[in-house]
Write a protein that holds these residues in place. Structure first.
Motif, PDB file in Angstrom:
ATOM      1  N   MET A 107      -7.621 -70.186 -17.135  1.00  6.64           N
ATOM      2  CA  MET A 107      -8.281 -70.527 -15.884  1.00  6.64           C
ATOM      3  C   MET A 107      -8.304 -69.359 -14.907  1.00  6.64           C
ATOM      4  SD  MET A 107      -7.003 -74.450 -15.251  1.00  6.64           S
ATOM      5  CE  MET A 107      -8.218 -74.660 -13.938  1.00  6.64           C
ATOM      6  N   ALA A 108      -9.479 -69.122 -14.317  1.00  2.00           N
ATOM      7  CA  ALA A 108      -9.635 -68.080 -13.302  1.00  2.00           C
ATOM      8  C   ALA A 108      -9.673 -68.670 -11.897  1.00  2.00           C
ATOM      9  CB  ALA A 108     -10.915 -67.283 -13.552  1.00  2.00           C
ATOM     10  N   ALA A 109      -9.851 -69.970 -11.799  1.00  2.66           N
ATOM     11  CA  ALA A 109      -9.864 -70.651 -10.504  1.00  2.66           C
ATOM     12  C   ALA A 109      -8.607 -71.500 -10.375  1.00  2.66           C
ATOM     13  CB  ALA A 109     -11.100 -71.537 -10.370  1.00  2.66           C
ATOM     14  N   PRO A 110      -8.022 -71.610  -9.183  1.00  2.00           N
ATOM     15  CA  PRO A 110      -6.828 -72.450  -8.999  1.00  2.00           C
ATOM     16  C   PRO A 110      -7.198 -73.923  -9.004  1.00  2.00           C
ATOM     17  CG  PRO A 110      -7.516 -71.546  -6.904  1.00  2.00           C
ATOM     18  CD  PRO A 110      -8.417 -70.927  -7.940  1.00  2.00           C
ATOM     19  N   GLU A 130     -17.644 -67.654 -19.606  1.00  2.00           N
ATOM     20  CA  GLU A 130     -18.727 -68.202 -18.798  1.00  2.00           C
ATOM     21  C   GLU A 130     -18.318 -69.525 -18.154  1.00  2.00           C
ATOM     22  OE1 GLU A 130     -21.962 -68.491 -21.484  1.00  2.00           O
ATOM     23  OE2 GLU A 130     -22.530 -66.370 -21.290  1.00  2.00           O
ATOM     24  N   PHE A 131     -17.528 -70.316 -18.867  1.00  2.00           N
ATOM     25  CA  PHE A 131     -17.101 -71.600 -18.307  1.00  2.00           C
ATOM     26  C   PHE A 131     -16.065 -71.398 -17.206  1.00  2.00           C
ATOM     27  CE2 PHE A 131     -14.087 -75.159 -18.232  1.00  2.00           C
ATOM     28  CZ  PHE A 131     -14.943 -76.187 -17.886  1.00  2.00           C
ATOM     29  N   HIS A 132     -15.005 -70.654 -17.493  1.00  3.75           N
ATOM     30  CA  HIS A 132     -13.900 -70.542 -16.549  1.00  3.75           C
ATOM     31  C   HIS A 132     -14.219 -69.607 -15.381  1.00  3.75           C
ATOM     32  CE1 HIS A 132     -11.000 -72.939 -18.762  1.00  3.75           C
ATOM     33  NE2 HIS A 132     -11.347 -72.331 -19.870  1.00  3.75           N
ATOM     34  N   VAL A 133     -14.853 -68.486 -15.647  1.00  5.58           N
ATOM     35  CA  VAL A 133     -15.162 -67.528 -14.579  1.00  5.58           C
ATOM     36  C   VAL A 133     -16.469 -67.898 -13.888  1.00  5.58           C
ATOM     37  CG1 VAL A 133     -15.582 -65.097 -14.038  1.00  5.58           C
ATOM     38  CG2 VAL A 133     -13.895 -65.706 -15.771  1.00  5.58           C
ATOM     39  N   GLY A 134     -17.387 -68.449 -14.651  1.00  5.63           N
ATOM     40  CA  GLY A 134     -18.669 -68.829 -14.065  1.00  5.63           C
ATOM     41  C   GLY A 134     -18.611 -70.177 -13.376  1.00  5.63           C
ATOM     42  N   PHE A 135     -18.566 -71.235 -14.166  1.00  6.48           N
ATOM     43  CA  PHE A 135     -18.639 -72.593 -13.618  1.00  6.48           C
ATOM     44  C   PHE A 135     -17.466 -72.912 -12.698  1.00  6.48           C
ATOM     45  CE2 PHE A 135     -17.225 -77.021 -14.150  1.00  6.48           C
ATOM     46  CZ  PHE A 135     -18.276 -77.670 -13.525  1.00  6.48           C
ATOM     47  N   GLU A 136     -16.224 -72.702 -13.170  1.00  6.96           N
ATOM     48  CA  GLU A 136     -15.052 -73.118 -12.382  1.00  6.96           C
ATOM     49  C   GLU A 136     -14.894 -72.303 -11.105  1.00  6.96           C
ATOM     50  OE1 GLU A 136     -12.059 -75.072 -15.680  1.00  6.96           O
ATOM     51  OE2 GLU A 136     -11.622 -73.066 -14.915  1.00  6.96           O
ATOM     52  N   VAL A 137     -15.093 -71.003 -11.177  1.00  9.90           N
ATOM     53  CA  VAL A 137     -14.940 -70.174  -9.978  1.00  9.90           C
ATOM     54  C   VAL A 137     -16.025 -70.504  -8.955  1.00  9.90           C
ATOM     55  CG1 VAL A 137     -15.005 -67.806  -9.104  1.00  9.90           C
ATOM     56  CG2 VAL A 137     -13.721 -68.329 -11.182  1.00  9.90           C
ATOM     57  N   ARG A 138     -17.244 -70.745  -9.417  1.00  9.05           N
ATOM     58  CA  ARG A 138     -18.321 -71.124  -8.489  1.00  9.05           C
ATOM     59  C   ARG A 138     -17.979 -72.428  -7.777  1.00  9.05           C
ATOM     60  NH1 ARG A 138     -21.882 -69.506 -12.657  1.00  9.05           N
ATOM     61  NH2 ARG A 138     -22.204 -71.710 -13.226  1.00  9.05           N
ATOM     62  N   ARG A 139     -17.461 -73.393  -8.506  1.00 12.13           N
ATOM     63  CA  ARG A 139     -17.087 -74.665  -7.877  1.00 12.13           C
ATOM     64  C   ARG A 139     -15.965 -74.455  -6.856  1.00 12.13           C
ATOM     65  NH1 ARG A 139     -16.068 -80.318 -10.982  1.00 12.13           N
ATOM     66  NH2 ARG A 139     -18.331 -80.124 -11.111  1.00 12.13           N
ATOM     67  N   TYR A 140     -14.995 -73.640  -7.195  1.00  7.55           N
ATOM     68  CA  TYR A 140     -13.882 -73.357  -6.295  1.00  7.55           C
ATOM     69  C   TYR A 140     -14.376 -72.688  -5.018  1.00  7.55           C
ATOM     70  CZ  TYR A 140     -10.065 -70.403  -4.499  1.00  7.55           C
ATOM     71  OH  TYR A 140      -9.171 -69.739  -3.692  1.00  7.55           O
ATOM     72  N   GLU A 141     -15.230 -71.677  -5.150  1.00  5.12           N
ATOM     73  CA  GLU A 141     -15.731 -70.959  -3.981  1.00  5.12           C
ATOM     74  C   GLU A 141     -16.608 -71.844  -3.111  1.00  5.12           C
ATOM     75  OE1 GLU A 141     -17.620 -67.620  -5.780  1.00  5.12           O
ATOM     76  OE2 GLU A 141     -15.765 -66.431  -5.924  1.00  5.12           O
ATOM     77  N   ALA A 142     -17.419 -72.690  -3.739  1.00  4.00           N
ATOM     78  CA  ALA A 142     -18.294 -73.582  -2.972  1.00  4.00           C
ATOM     79  C   ALA A 142     -17.477 -74.612  -2.183  1.00  4.00           C
ATOM     80  CB  ALA A 142     -19.265 -74.291  -3.905  1.00  4.00           C
ATOM     81  N   ALA A 143     -16.408 -75.120  -2.776  1.00  3.38           N
ATOM     82  CA  ALA A 143     -15.616 -76.165  -2.122  1.00  3.38           C
ATOM     83  C   ALA A 143     -14.773 -75.631  -0.971  1.00  3.38           C
ATOM     84  CB  ALA A 143     -14.710 -76.846  -3.143  1.00  3.38           C
ATOM     85  N   LEU A 199      -6.345 -85.959  -2.879  1.00  4.32           N
ATOM     86  CA  LEU A 199      -7.382 -85.746  -3.885  1.00  4.32           C
ATOM     87  C   LEU A 199      -8.507 -84.859  -3.359  1.00  4.32           C
ATOM     88  CD1 LEU A 199      -7.819 -89.250  -5.562  1.00  4.32           C
ATOM     89  CD2 LEU A 199      -6.469 -87.316  -6.344  1.00  4.32           C
ATOM     90  N   ALA A 200      -8.771 -84.930  -2.063  1.00  2.00           N
ATOM     91  CA  ALA A 200      -9.862 -84.149  -1.482  1.00  2.00           C
ATOM     92  C   ALA A 200      -9.621 -82.655  -1.616  1.00  2.00           C
ATOM     93  CB  ALA A 200     -10.048 -84.523  -0.016  1.00  2.00           C
ATOM     94  N   PHE A 201      -8.377 -82.229  -1.767  1.00  2.00           N
ATOM     95  CA  PHE A 201      -8.056 -80.809  -1.839  1.00  2.00           C
ATOM     96  C   PHE A 201      -7.932 -80.305  -3.278  1.00  2.00           C
ATOM     97  CE2 PHE A 201      -6.815 -81.878   2.466  1.00  2.00           C
ATOM     98  CZ  PHE A 201      -7.295 -80.784   3.175  1.00  2.00           C
ATOM     99  N   GLU A 202      -8.274 -81.147  -4.231  1.00  3.96           N
ATOM    100  CA  GLU A 202      -8.312 -80.691  -5.619  1.00  3.96           C
ATOM    101  C   GLU A 202      -9.669 -80.054  -5.897  1.00  3.96           C
ATOM    102  OE1 GLU A 202      -5.596 -83.211  -8.488  1.00  3.96           O
ATOM    103  OE2 GLU A 202      -7.064 -84.492  -7.514  1.00  3.96           O
ATOM    104  N   VAL A 203      -9.660 -78.929  -6.588  1.00  6.97           N
ATOM    105  CA  VAL A 203     -10.906 -78.231  -6.892  1.00  6.97           C
ATOM    106  C   VAL A 203     -11.734 -79.041  -7.879  1.00  6.97           C
ATOM    107  CG1 VAL A 203     -11.927 -76.127  -7.833  1.00  6.97           C
ATOM    108  CG2 VAL A 203      -9.840 -76.005  -6.434  1.00  6.97           C
ATOM    109  N   PHE A 204     -11.093 -79.576  -8.882  1.00 12.80           N
ATOM    110  CA  PHE A 204     -11.783 -80.330  -9.929  1.00 12.80           C
ATOM    111  C   PHE A 204     -11.352 -81.793  -9.857  1.00 12.80           C
ATOM    112  CE2 PHE A 204     -10.571 -76.081 -11.398  1.00 12.80           C
ATOM    113  CZ  PHE A 204     -11.817 -75.486 -11.384  1.00 12.80           C
TER     114      PHE A 204
END
Length: 273
Positions: A107-110, A130-143, A199-204
């Motif tokens: 995982m690259a996103a917390p 692509e999944f961990h650095v792309g999708f997960e990091v984008r979701r983390y940064e957006a949230a 729960l609101a502070f969970e990235v995923f």
């Protein structure tokens, strides 16, 4: 979650070893299934119990510690030793949880929004990166933005509503104002608010992350049905009709689900695909 929540009123009335062990067993199960969410639920339930004992029955607080300290110490010692052994056999380190080992490897996103970004691991496959650095990091940064946080929280509420409540169990929510004024429900409302905020502070998020509070949610909904049942606008038993309609609708929806499965119809949505 049900063991922890159900032990709170029982330990308030009868602070003995049996009720303490039931609550401790619930904590152990949560620690081995949903660690973060279970921790929040257990802390909130414990805070409610101590507050009630201090405010209304302070003498029972000391009795609680005398009766519960040794059984809980033994239970947590045995469970903790088993968990340490499990970690050691899986990861080679008693203090390293398998899920943490997985996160370090991939995982690259917390997992939580207040945590900082993690160093990018070395990936053996492009698809994994692509999944961990792309999708997960984008979701983390957006949230982490105000707009992204509100949007993510709203989506979590929708997912939870679809999985745990649905159209039929939405009917008791019309009595939510009366439930919020119900003094007996205030401890549950406090625990629910704290749990939902966590729960609101969970990235995923997936609906089963809410699982520790399942009994809590349905207790609130059932109390809503009780308030709804006595609603009589203009003297008509409209609330009684709605309260009786809820289980009927649940049975109808169950029948639809069974029929869909029996005829082999697909229930996969475009989002799932």
């Amino acid at each position: 979650g049900a063991l922890v929540l159900g032990a709170v009123p029982r330990m308030r009335r009868h602070p003995n070893a049996r009720n303490a062990l039931l609550m401790g067993l619930g904590v152990v199960i949560l620690a081995n299934s949903r660690l973060y969410e279970g921790f929040v639920l257990a802390i909130a339930a414990g805070a409610v119990l101590i507050h009630q004992l201090i405010g209304k029955r302070p003498a029972r607080l000391g009795l609680l510690f005398r009766k519960a300290a040794l059984p809980l110490f033994l239970l947590f010692s045995i469970s903790g030793a088993a968990m340490l052994y499990y970690n050691w056999r899986v990861t080679g380190d008693p203090l390293l949880l398998p899920y943490v080992a997985h996160g370090r490897a991939y995982m690259a996103a917390p997992l939580l929004l207040w945590q900082g970004p993690k160093p990018e691991p070395m990936y053996a496959h492009t698809a994994m990166r692509e999944f961990h650095v792309g999708f997960e990091v984008r979701r983390y940064e957006a949230a982490r933005s105000a707009r992204g946080f509100v949007r993510a929280a709203w989506l979590k509420l929708i997912q939870t509503w679809l999985f745990f409540i649905g159209p039929a169990m939405t009917i008791p929510l019309f009595a939510l104002p009366a439930v919020l004024r119900d003094r007996r429900l205030r401890p549950l409302i406090f625990i629910a608010a704290l749990f939902t905020a966590a729960l609101a502070f969970e990235v995923f998020y997936f609906p089963h992350y809410f699982a520790p509070a399942t009994a809590l949610l349905y207790a609130i909904l059932l109390q809503g049905m009780r308030h709804l049942r006595v609603w009589r606008p203009e003297g008509r038993p409209a609330g009684l009709f709605l309260a009786r309609a809820v289980p009927i609708l649940c049975l109808v929806m169950l029948g639809v689900r069974v029929a869909v499965g029996a005829f082999g119809l697909s229930t996969v949505t475009p989002t799932d695909a």
